[in-house]
Design a protein around this motif. Structure first.
Motif: not given
Lengths: 145, 250
Positions: A38-49, B49-55, B74-77
């Motif tokens: 549930g982290l954003t990419n930015f948070q992931a970079y700050i805390h992990v990467i 969402f680790l891989e982007k689906a085509d559909e 939405q992805i974050q949600q």
């Protein structure tokens, strides 16, 4: 002034390449794990990467910093006087080459050793997770008598 | 109830998923079986969402999210609603066990540190790793790391936990300890989708077994049906070692 710009540009190129290597040395799985937590990419970079990349970069930063320090004596080519140049001039004036060169030798050794020590400390701090099995917390006292 | 509809994914000319549908009811334990390369893992990666689906569509309570064109919000949600357990654990190497579990809570969801640690310790107790809270992942065995991985997913109380071959990198002894934790979660009513080759786990813990091959769902149903009398030839072939044998005495 120009010397600063030249060395700044030159070494920033090297350092950024090292950063890039350090960041890509941290596996993709770490980013994915952070994202699915549930982290954003930015948070992931700050805390992990980035914290992991810093540890990877430390040794190469150290060697290129020392290299740069020694290379700075080249600035004499554009009439800037650093310690090597000063020593050369002084040695030439008084005809005491051995003393002059031994002096800068000792100076360089001292400065480099201090720098190396600092970088080692940095590396040790940032790669603690690799070398120690557990984190000692203040709650448990931390010191084993 | 979550409906996933028509997930398609291809890498170049290689069509990995050719339109996979899946209904997930609350509390259901869905086990996805299938030969290697049948798209099971890719399916899980697409819906997280680790891989982007085509559909593909994710439909929940009438709200529809397109898996291809979902925006960051939405992805974050959706990611916050689900947990993911990886095949190779992927614990944060620079964090202790406890920090691994709390990071998603404190940083991701803004839970205060005290409460996050409390919840994390509960989750760690559940998987039997509470005594290792201050250890770094590199000091743990594979089975222990995977149990922490499960705790990390569980602690956030997600609606859905996805397991991507959680036992494939473990030796037989450790497989047991991880499966035990997973069975306990299943009996607690946690909704899970599990991709695995552990057919025994599928038999005992699953409420629904989905058999995939070549990017399609070939067959799905309760484990009693799939393991005893599969209707499709391909399923029969794959499970041949596990189907009851009939002997005829004349």
């Amino acid at each position: 002034m120009y010397a600063f710009i030249v060395y700044g540009l030159n070494s920033s190129a090297t350092y950024s390449e090292m950063w890039k290597a350090g960041l890509s040395a941290v596996g993709r799985g770490q980013l994915e794990a952070a994202q699915t937590s549930g982290l954003t990419n930015f948070q992931a970079y700050i805390h992990v990467i980035i914290p992991q990349a810093v540890g990877v970069c430390a040794p190469s930063f150290c060697s290129s910093t020392l290299n740069m320090l020694k290379n700075t004596s080249l600035v004499f080519l554009m009439t800037v006087q650093d310690i090597t140049a000063r020593a050369k001039i002084a040695a030439g004036q008084q005809y005491k080459y051995v003393e002059g060169y031994v002096d800068i030798l000792i100076t360089y050794i001292i400065v480099c050793t201090i720098l190396e020590f600092i970088f080692k400390l940095w590396e040790k701090r940032t790669t603690r997770y690799k070398t120690e099995s557990q984190k000692v917390t203040a709650k448990e006292g931390g010191v084993t008598a | 109830m979550i409906e996933i509809k028509g997930v398609k994914k291809s890498f170049g000319d290689n069509h990995i998923l050719k339109g996979v549908d899946l209904d997930i009811k609350d509390g259901e334990v869905i086990v996805i079986l299938g030969p290697s390369g049948s798209g099971k893992t890719t399916f899980l990666r697409c819906i997280s969402f680790l891989e982007k689906a085509d559909e593909g569509k994710w439909i929940e309570n009438g709200a529809e999210i397109d898996l291809h064109s979902a925006d960051k919000k939405q992805i974050q949600q959706l990611r916050r609603k689900s947990g993911f357990v990886f095949q190779n654990y992927n614990l944060f190497a620079n964090k202790t066990v406890l920090e691994n579990v709390t990071l998603g809570l404190t940083v991701g969801e803004g839970v205060p540190k005290d409460e996050a640690e409390k919840r994390a310790m509960e989750a760690l107790k559940k998987v039997g790793m509470a005594d290792r809270a201050n250890f770094y992942p590199n000091a743990l065995s594979g089975g222990q790391q995977q149990r922490v991985g499960i705790a990390r997913a569980v602690a956030r109380n997600p609606e859905l936990i996805l397991f991507d071959e959680p036992t494939s990198a473990l030796d037989p002894e450790m497989v047991g300890e991880v499966l035990k934790v997973m069975s306990e979660l299943a009996s607690e009513g946690v909704t899970m989708i599990v991709v695995t080759h552990e057919l025994d786990f599928a038999k005992e813990a699953a409420t629904k077994v989905v058999f995939m091959d070549g990017g399609n769902v070939i067959e799905q149903g309760p484990p009693e049906e799939i393991f005893v009398s599969p209707t499709q030839e391909r399923t029969r072939q794959f499970l041949s070692r596990y189907l009851p044998e009939f002997t005829y005495n004349i």
